[in-house]
Design a protein around this motif. Structure first.
Motif, short mmCIF file in Angstrom:
data_model
loop_
_atom_site.label_atom_id
_atom_site.label_comp_id
_atom_site.label_asym_id
_atom_site.label_seq_id
_atom_site.Cartn_x
_atom_site.Cartn_y
_atom_site.Cartn_z
N TYR A 1 0.83 -1.21 0.00
CA TYR A 1 0.00 0.00 0.00
C TYR A 1 0.86 1.26 0.00
O TYR A 1 0.57 2.22 -0.72
N ALA A 2 1.93 1.25 0.82
CA ALA A 2 2.78 2.43 0.91
C ALA A 2 3.51 2.69 -0.40
O ALA A 2 3.80 3.84 -0.75
N ALA B 1 -6.34 -9.44 -0.44
CA ALA B 1 -7.51 -9.48 -1.32
C ALA B 1 -7.98 -8.06 -1.65
O ALA B 1 -8.28 -7.74 -2.82
N PHE B 2 -8.03 -7.19 -0.64
CA PHE B 2 -8.46 -5.81 -0.88
C PHE B 2 -7.48 -5.09 -1.78
O PHE B 2 -7.88 -4.29 -2.64
N PHE B 3 -6.19 -5.36 -1.61
CA PHE B 3 -5.18 -4.72 -2.46
C PHE B 3 -5.38 -5.12 -3.91
O PHE B 3 -5.35 -4.28 -4.82
N MET C 1 -7.58 -3.66 -9.37
CA MET C 1 -8.44 -3.96 -10.51
C MET C 1 -9.42 -2.82 -10.79
O MET C 1 -9.72 -2.53 -11.95
N MET C 2 -9.92 -2.19 -9.74
CA MET C 2 -10.99 -1.20 -9.90
C MET C 2 -10.50 0.23 -9.80
O MET C 2 -11.27 1.16 -10.07
N GLY D 1 -5.95 -8.72 -10.58
CA GLY D 1 -6.58 -10.04 -10.51
C GLY D 1 -5.59 -11.13 -10.17
O GLY D 1 -5.88 -12.06 -9.40
N MET D 2 -4.39 -11.03 -10.74
CA MET D 2 -3.35 -12.01 -10.42
C MET D 2 -2.91 -11.91 -8.97
O MET D 2 -2.70 -12.92 -8.29
N ALA D 3 -2.78 -10.65 -8.50
CA ALA D 3 -2.39 -10.47 -7.10
C ALA D 3 -3.44 -11.03 -6.16
O ALA D 3 -3.12 -11.60 -5.10
#
Length: 211
Positions: free
Chosen positions: A50-51, A113-115, A120-121, A150-152
């Motif tokens: 995230y950072a 999952a959120f990352f 994706m979005m 999606g891969m992540a």
């Protein structure tokens, strides 16, 4: 660490510090206690993505070879640290119970999952850098990023499940070794009690013969 401690010999003179003593000292240092804490390892492991990707750090790292190397080094070290805490067999300042290891691992799953979903979005990351490449082939930057997200999301869960299986196997082996250790202790105790009882009978027999 384990291989080094087994291979290196202690210092020749008591009180001296050789490579083995320095490793032992490092493993028992205050820094090692902080770094090996599950909360610290979890925060470093999760927050790095995230950072990096949601600030200007990613584009800066892509523009500078040294920054790119530092980025990869961070991911390598943070992953190594986290999985050392979760499934590592090397000596550590603290040992987590297996249920705590599973809990620490499971806590990473929603963040990953959120990352992936946000990638994706979300809007394009470091778009100015990729636009400068002016590549004439392939999908757009945003489409590539969506596929990467999606891969992540999808492939990021596979290592987690492998680690879950590893923890379960370590847990089962630990219980098996503990059971064998308790059985050996019980056998030794039983043998000692049997020997004491035989000595008691022998003493009674000697006293009866003396009479």
């Amino acid at each position: 660490m384990t291989l080094a401690l087994r291979a290196l010999r202690p210092a020749a003179r008591r009180g001296d510090r050789g490579p083995r003593e320095w490793i032992v000292s490092a493993l028992h240092s205050r820094v090692a206690e902080i770094v090996s804490h599950p909360a610290f390892a979890l925060v470093v492991f999760v927050s790095g993505s995230y950072a990096l990707y949601y600030t200007s750090l990613f584009e800066t790292a892509m523009r500078q070879p040294v920054g790119h190397i530092l980025m990869n080094t961070h991911f390598l070290l943070s992953g190594t640290l986290f999985f050392w805490v979760v499934i590592g067999v090397d000596p550590a300042p603290r040992r987590l119970p297996y249920i705590a290891k599973l809990g620490t691992l499971m806590m990473t799953m929603p963040f990953h999952a959120f990352f992936g979903i946000s990638m994706m979005m979300g809007k394009s990351i470091a778009s100015s850098w990729y636009d400068q490449l002016t590549r004439p082939w392939g999908a757009s930057v945003l489409q590539d990023q969506s596929v990467a997200g999606g891969m992540a999301w999808a492939f990021g869960e596979i290592p987690t499940m492998i680690v879950v299986i590893t923890i379960a196997a370590q847990w089962a082996l630990s219980d098996h070794r503990r059971s064998r250790r308790l059985d050996r202790h019980a056998d030794r105790r039983g043998e000692a009690e049997l020997a004491a009882y035989n000595d008691y009978l022998a003493g009674l027999n000697r006293r009866s013969q003396e009479r």
